[in-house]
Design a protein around this motif. Structure first.
Motif, PDB file in Angstrom:
ATOM      1  N   LEU A  87       0.500 -26.072  26.509  1.00  0.00           N
ATOM      2  CA  LEU A  87       1.195 -24.849  26.912  1.00  0.00           C
ATOM      3  C   LEU A  87       0.805 -23.664  26.041  1.00  0.00           C
ATOM      4  CD1 LEU A  87       4.746 -26.325  27.624  1.00  0.00           C
ATOM      5  CD2 LEU A  87       3.097 -25.483  29.306  1.00  0.00           C
ATOM      6  N   LEU A  88       0.669 -23.891  24.733  1.00  0.00           N
ATOM      7  CA  LEU A  88       0.266 -22.802  23.844  1.00  0.00           C
ATOM      8  C   LEU A  88      -1.152 -22.340  24.149  1.00  0.00           C
ATOM      9  CD1 LEU A  88       1.790 -24.097  20.479  1.00  0.00           C
ATOM     10  CD2 LEU A  88       2.547 -22.115  21.805  1.00  0.00           C
ATOM     11  N   TRP A  89      -2.026 -23.280  24.483  1.00  0.00           N
ATOM     12  CA  TRP A  89      -3.406 -22.925  24.830  1.00  0.00           C
ATOM     13  C   TRP A  89      -3.440 -22.102  26.114  1.00  0.00           C
ATOM     14  CZ3 TRP A  89      -6.411 -25.067  29.022  1.00  0.00           C
ATOM     15  CH2 TRP A  89      -7.737 -24.602  29.036  1.00  0.00           C
ATOM     16  N   LEU A  90      -2.709 -22.535  27.139  1.00  0.00           N
ATOM     17  CA  LEU A  90      -2.680 -21.782  28.400  1.00  0.00           C
ATOM     18  C   LEU A  90      -2.066 -20.403  28.195  1.00  0.00           C
ATOM     19  CD1 LEU A  90      -1.530 -24.591  30.874  1.00  0.00           C
ATOM     20  CD2 LEU A  90      -3.798 -23.566  30.719  1.00  0.00           C
ATOM     21  N   GLY A  91      -0.965 -20.360  27.442  1.00  0.00           N
ATOM     22  CA  GLY A  91      -0.322 -19.075  27.184  1.00  0.00           C
ATOM     23  C   GLY A  91      -1.187 -18.157  26.354  1.00  0.00           C
ATOM     24  N   GLY A  92      -1.831 -18.702  25.331  1.00  0.00           N
ATOM     25  CA  GLY A  92      -2.712 -17.898  24.493  1.00  0.00           C
ATOM     26  C   GLY A  92      -3.895 -17.361  25.262  1.00  0.00           C
ATOM     27  N   ARG A  93      -4.420 -18.165  26.177  1.00  0.00           N
ATOM     28  CA  ARG A  93      -5.553 -17.719  26.993  1.00  0.00           C
ATOM     29  C   ARG A  93      -5.152 -16.559  27.901  1.00  0.00           C
ATOM     30  NH1 ARG A  93      -8.572 -21.877  30.987  1.00  0.00           N
ATOM     31  NH2 ARG A  93      -6.579 -21.642  32.060  1.00  0.00           N
ATOM     32  N   ALA A  94      -3.932 -16.656  28.490  1.00  0.00           N
ATOM     33  CA  ALA A  94      -3.447 -15.567  29.340  1.00  0.00           C
ATOM     34  C   ALA A  94      -3.210 -14.297  28.524  1.00  0.00           C
ATOM     35  CB  ALA A  94      -2.164 -15.994  30.054  1.00  0.00           C
ATOM     36  N   ALA A 197       0.229 -10.881  30.505  1.00  0.00           N
ATOM     37  CA  ALA A 197       1.064 -10.835  29.304  1.00  0.00           C
ATOM     38  C   ALA A 197       2.378 -11.577  29.514  1.00  0.00           C
ATOM     39  CB  ALA A 197       1.330  -9.380  28.924  1.00  0.00           C
ATOM     40  N   THR A 198       2.976 -11.390  30.692  1.00  0.00           N
ATOM     41  CA  THR A 198       4.260 -12.037  30.972  1.00  0.00           C
ATOM     42  C   THR A 198       4.111 -13.550  31.086  1.00  0.00           C
ATOM     43  OG1 THR A 198       5.054 -10.070  32.131  1.00  0.00           O
ATOM     44  CG2 THR A 198       6.205 -12.134  32.558  1.00  0.00           C
ATOM     45  N   SER A 199       3.140 -13.987  31.894  1.00  0.00           N
ATOM     46  CA  SER A 199       2.947 -15.434  32.058  1.00  0.00           C
ATOM     47  C   SER A 199       2.510 -16.073  30.755  1.00  0.00           C
ATOM     48  CB  SER A 199       1.919 -15.711  33.165  1.00  0.00           C
ATOM     49  OG  SER A 199       0.654 -15.158  32.844  1.00  0.00           O
ATOM     50  N   GLY A 200       1.683 -15.366  29.982  1.00  0.00           N
ATOM     51  CA  GLY A 200       1.271 -15.903  28.685  1.00  0.00           C
ATOM     52  C   GLY A 200       2.445 -16.062  27.746  1.00  0.00           C
ATOM     53  N   ALA A 201       3.313 -15.041  27.703  1.00  0.00           N
ATOM     54  CA  ALA A 201       4.490 -15.115  26.834  1.00  0.00           C
ATOM     55  C   ALA A 201       5.420 -16.244  27.262  1.00  0.00           C
ATOM     56  CB  ALA A 201       5.226 -13.780  26.849  1.00  0.00           C
ATOM     57  N   VAL A 202       5.583 -16.425  28.589  1.00  0.00           N
ATOM     58  CA  VAL A 202       6.436 -17.501  29.094  1.00  0.00           C
ATOM     59  C   VAL A 202       5.880 -18.869  28.682  1.00  0.00           C
ATOM     60  CG1 VAL A 202       7.194 -18.683  31.194  1.00  0.00           C
ATOM     61  CG2 VAL A 202       7.406 -16.204  31.013  1.00  0.00           C
ATOM     62  N   LEU A 203       4.570 -19.066  28.866  1.00  0.00           N
ATOM     63  CA  LEU A 203       3.957 -20.347  28.531  1.00  0.00           C
ATOM     64  C   LEU A 203       3.999 -20.607  27.027  1.00  0.00           C
ATOM     65  CD1 LEU A 203       0.923 -20.228  30.982  1.00  0.00           C
ATOM     66  CD2 LEU A 203       2.867 -21.789  31.100  1.00  0.00           C
TER      67      LEU A 203
END
Length: 215
Positions: A87-94, A197-203
């Motif tokens: 989840l952190l990887w997906l969020g960080g990528r977004a 930014a929003t989806s990344g922060a959520v993930l």
């Protein structure tokens, strides 16, 4: 298998499944983001990957593997660490995409690597579900309530899993279709950056919750 008892339990099961599917989480975030930026068709492999992962957990719950993982402190810790990392990887990528603000890809662009993109989207959804420790705990707490006495837990879990997969697939594809209709608006550079930014922060937030959560 006690089919009448199983059928009597279906309304309660379906009601719970609908509530679970509608609850915002990693699955909803992935589907919305992919449908918004690449069109509803591009969200199909993500949905299929998510539901394949769900069905695997259903089978593992029926076989007792999920219970063993949840009961093992080391096993649950490893699963929690992997889930948080995904989840952190997906969020960080977004978030990185939002900061980088690169060009927006239109649906259907780069037709050559379509198969690879579908494979990557499927694998992303599958990995998010398989690395979800809360899903393992949910399965072992939720599914046994709907297994009639004297029935095979594995067979019943497989049937319930197929039903849940069918319901969630329909809901997520409907969500993707609705989001996809507004795709041109979502793909505006400023809106796309905001969505990233929003989806990344959520993930990232979900990843932190998974990392900090206990059983």
């Amino acid at each position: 298998m006690d089919v009448p008892a199983l059928l009597l339990a279906m309304p309660a099961f379906l009601g719970a499944v609908l509530l679970i599917a509608a609850t915002p989480g990693p699955a909803v975030a992935l589907v919305v983001r992919r449908a918004a930026l690449r069109g509803s068709a591009a969200a199909v492999p993500t949905v299929l990957g998510l539901e394949a992962g769900l069905f695997v957990w259903a089978l593992l719950a029926g076989a007792g593997v999920a219970a063993a993982v949840a009961a093992s402190q080391a096993g649950f810790l490893v699963l929690r660490a992997v889930g948080a990392a995904v989840l952190l990887w997906l969020g960080g990528r977004a978030l990185w995409r939002a900061l980088r603000a690169g060009p927006v890809e239109e649906p259907g662009a780069a037709a050559g690597p379509v198969r690879r993109r579908w494979g990557g989207a499927f694998a992303e959804g599958l990995l998010v579900q398989l690395a979800n420790p809360k899903l393992a705990v949910f399965m072992i707490a939720f599914y046994p309530q709907f297994v009639p006495a004297g029935s095979s837990p594995l067979v019943t879990a497989a049937l319930l899993g197929l039903l849940q997969v069918t319901v969630e697939t329909a809901l997520y594809l409907g969500l993707a279709a609705g989001v996809g209709r507004a795709g041109s608006w979502f793909r505006r550079p400023r809106v796309r950056r905001g969505l990233d930014a929003t989806s990344g922060a959520v993930l990232v937030g979900l990843g932190v919750r998974v990392a900090a959560a206990s059983r």
